[in-house]
Write an enzyme that holds these catalytic residues in place. Sequence first.
Site, PDB file in Angstrom:
ATOM      1  N   GLU A  51      69.520  79.309   5.705  1.00 33.52           N
ATOM      2  CA  GLU A  51      70.123  80.165   4.687  1.00 33.52           C
ATOM      3  C   GLU A  51      71.586  80.449   5.021  1.00 33.52           C
ATOM      4  O   GLU A  51      71.902  80.987   6.076  1.00 33.52           O
ATOM      5  CB  GLU A  51      69.333  81.477   4.598  1.00 33.52           C
ATOM      6  CG  GLU A  51      67.878  81.270   4.191  1.00 33.52           C
ATOM      7  CD  GLU A  51      67.023  82.495   4.462  1.00 33.52           C
ATOM      8  OE1 GLU A  51      67.594  83.584   4.672  1.00 33.52           O
ATOM      9  OE2 GLU A  51      65.786  82.356   4.471  1.00 33.52           O
TER      10      GLU A  51
ATOM     11  N   GLU B 236      61.652  81.095   4.645  1.00 37.74           N
ATOM     12  CA  GLU B 236      61.533  80.610   6.022  1.00 37.74           C
ATOM     13  C   GLU B 236      60.381  79.631   6.175  1.00 37.74           C
ATOM     14  O   GLU B 236      60.494  78.641   6.919  1.00 37.74           O
ATOM     15  CB  GLU B 236      61.369  81.797   6.977  1.00 37.74           C
ATOM     16  CG  GLU B 236      62.636  82.580   7.228  1.00 37.74           C
ATOM     17  CD  GLU B 236      63.028  83.493   6.072  1.00 37.74           C
ATOM     18  OE1 GLU B 236      64.200  83.911   6.000  1.00 37.74           O
ATOM     19  OE2 GLU B 236      62.141  83.783   5.234  1.00 37.74           O
TER      20      GLU B 236
ATOM     21  N   HIS C   4      65.774  94.029  12.309  1.00 35.70           N
ATOM     22  CA  HIS C   4      66.890  93.182  12.735  1.00 35.70           C
ATOM     23  C   HIS C   4      67.111  93.271  14.243  1.00 35.70           C
ATOM     24  O   HIS C   4      68.199  92.977  14.725  1.00 35.70           O
ATOM     25  CB  HIS C   4      68.184  93.586  12.013  1.00 35.70           C
ATOM     26  CG  HIS C   4      68.154  93.416  10.536  1.00 35.70           C
ATOM     27  ND1 HIS C   4      67.571  94.339   9.703  1.00 35.70           N
ATOM     28  CD2 HIS C   4      68.613  92.419   9.734  1.00 35.70           C
ATOM     29  CE1 HIS C   4      67.692  93.943   8.447  1.00 35.70           C
ATOM     30  NE2 HIS C   4      68.306  92.779   8.437  1.00 35.70           N
TER      31      HIS C   4
END
Length: 337
Positions: free
Chosen positions: A29, A60, A129
């Site tokens: 991406e 993904e 994250h």
Amino acid sequence: MARMTMIEAIRDAHTLAMEADDDVVVMGEDVGYFGGVFRCTAGLQKRFGVQRCFDTPISELGIVGTAVGMAAFGLKPVVEIQFADYMYPAYDQIVSEAARLRYRSAGEFTCPMVVRMPTGGGIFGAQTHSQSPEALFTHVAGLKTVVPSNPQDAKGLLLAAINDPDPVIFLEPKRLYNGPFDGHFDRPSQSWGKHPLGEVETGYYQTPLGKANIVREGSAATLLAYGTMVHVALAAVEESGVDVEVIDLRTLLPLDLETIAESVSRTGRCIVLHEATLTSGYGAEVTALIQGECFYSLEAPVLRVAGWDTPYPHAQEWDYFPGPERVKRAIATVMEG
């Protein structure tokens, strides 16, 4: 030699690999026109074209599944997952297809692919994250798992991973992209420009997978770490005043048990440090191996310093992060044993 950040070293590895072998392709991406979320692939599409460095849909599972087919066909795809936290939809493809392809085909097919993922915390990325999922990969037969701690190693290890005939999970500590981090969050950020390991060989070289690096020699105890925690370990040892040997594992699977066992057998004490959660973390496997290999040399139980068993918190980032103070306490404890 040239001064590079880890981002630049990874980009240089991509460039050299693509120059050396037309079968190497980069996909993921925003890796093409945009150059990747952290700019590790910036300029590759312009240089090598859209057929060798291209953007993919936000899927993904589809990205990795496609890469498995490409690898079986004979290409060498290098996949970027924007954050390691996003790899879960692709986990089935990694485990059930990529890792098993050589075994299930009795060697007729191999899967020479690399899956790159930024990993770890220290940037206030919170729970989605900041994860460190390395243990989920080292548990899987057929995968290799790599975690560099500096630009010099990142470049050499990535080139070795791209040239490996089997799938490699390449975890990049995002807190180290632009400079080393010793865990002292209240101090000014450091740059790779002034760090010895920010000086990177400019040509093509490979750092062998499965070989650890002794980054600080010592005799009182052995401290095992990888990625960001290598720098935390070095800072803690210097502040503690104890002569601790620090080993950067670099490759988690295959693991350089020979170097570890030699060190622990000599020092008699060991601490295993990682950022991932404690329970069933990679440190548990390393601890079990050390107990088996070095039992009669140990003067104290092997200690683990790790993240807490909780999602990575945003507001309490530095309470979760295993910083120098926690490591120093572990050093004091193991020396009392």
